[in-house]
Design an enzyme around this catalytic site. Structure first.
Site, PDB file in Angstrom:
ATOM      1  N   HIS A   1       4.060   9.295   0.309  1.00 14.48           N
ATOM      2  CA  HIS A   1       3.718   8.146  -0.782  1.00 14.48           C
ATOM      3  C   HIS A   1       4.764   7.854  -1.516  1.00 14.48           C
ATOM      4  CE1 HIS A   1      -0.939   8.962   0.091  1.00 14.48           C
ATOM      5  NE2 HIS A   1      -0.486  10.216   0.362  1.00 14.48           N
TER       6      HIS A   1
ATOM      7  N   ASP B   1       2.858   1.954   0.269  1.00 17.70           N
ATOM      8  CA  ASP B   1       3.901   3.024  -0.270  1.00 17.70           C
ATOM      9  C   ASP B   1       3.912   3.864   1.221  1.00 17.70           C
ATOM     10  OD1 ASP B   1       1.065   3.906  -0.506  1.00 17.70           O
ATOM     11  OD2 ASP B   1       1.889   5.435  -1.119  1.00 17.70           O
TER      12      ASP B   1
ATOM     13  N   GLU C   1       3.948  12.877  -2.582  1.00 15.85           N
ATOM     14  CA  GLU C   1       4.237  11.783  -3.634  1.00 15.85           C
ATOM     15  C   GLU C   1       5.686  11.648  -4.043  1.00 15.85           C
ATOM     16  OE1 GLU C   1       2.068   9.223  -4.358  1.00 15.85           O
ATOM     17  OE2 GLU C   1      -0.019  10.027  -4.054  1.00 15.85           O
TER      18      GLU C   1
HETATM   19 ZN    ZN Z   1      -0.052   6.358  -1.326  1.00 14.30          ZN
END
Ligand code: ZN
Length: 187
Positions: free
Chosen positions: A34, A162, A116
């Protein structure tokens, strides 16, 4: 990098999030990549950390008021300088993918690790972030039977964008040629 018995990585900052659960099938075979930044496209402050800990102040920025009530998390967050923060043990289910599907299998949170990268769909990620990502992916592959790496946009197409066009999938392909990757980067 070494793992604790329940799946915390030694040597990285640990901020335990309450947003996690058990894995229904008890297995981890996917990594979901992400990007996130709070406020969007800004890289100062520790708002993402607060967000994953349910401590985001809705008054601090107009955008925060729209998301402050969400309960989400990821296993790992990689800051622009390469610093790694872990919020959920790898053996547990973090809440990062939402409604999702990979290769016909729903609910990716059940069987994935979420990473992330601090960033956005419009800005290149840093070399330090890729260095950290390779460390995390090497550690993930060493502990879990990982068969695939996908982007959030690949498991939630039409709903999520993303990690975005700046993410270097070719570098992932070069490092992990045996893993199942999104079709657009398959060789
Ligand atoms: Zn995401």
């Amino acid at each position: 990098m070494r793992w604790s018995p329940e799946g915390w990585l030694a040597g990285v900052t640990r901020l335990a999030s309450p947003n996690f659960g058990e894995r229904p099938a008890g297995e981890v075979s996917l990594v979901v990549i992400h990007n996130i930044s709070l406020p969007p496209d800004e890289f100062a402050g520790d708002w993402v950390e607060k967000f994953f800990l349910n401590q985001l102040d809705p008054q601090a920025h107009p955008y925060f008021a729209t998301i402050a009530g969400l309960q989400v998390s990821a296993h790992f967050y990689v800051r622009r300088d390469g610093r790694i923060i872990q919020f959920v043990a790898g053996d547990r289910r973090a809440w990062h993918a939402g409604r999702s599907c990979w290769r016909g299998r729903d609910n990716c949170n059940d069987y994935s690790l979420g990473i992330e990268l601090e960033g956005s769909d419009t800005q290149a990620f840093t070399a330090a972030q890729y260095d950290a990502l390779w460390q995390l992916l090497d550690a993930a592959v060493a502990r879990y039977p990982i068969t695939a790496i996908a982007g959030h946009s690949d498991v939630a197409p039409g709903r999520k964008t993303d990690p975005g066009p700046c993410f270097d999938w070719a570098a992932v392909r070069a490092r992990y040629p045996a893993l199942d990757l999104p079709a657009e980067v398959a060789t």
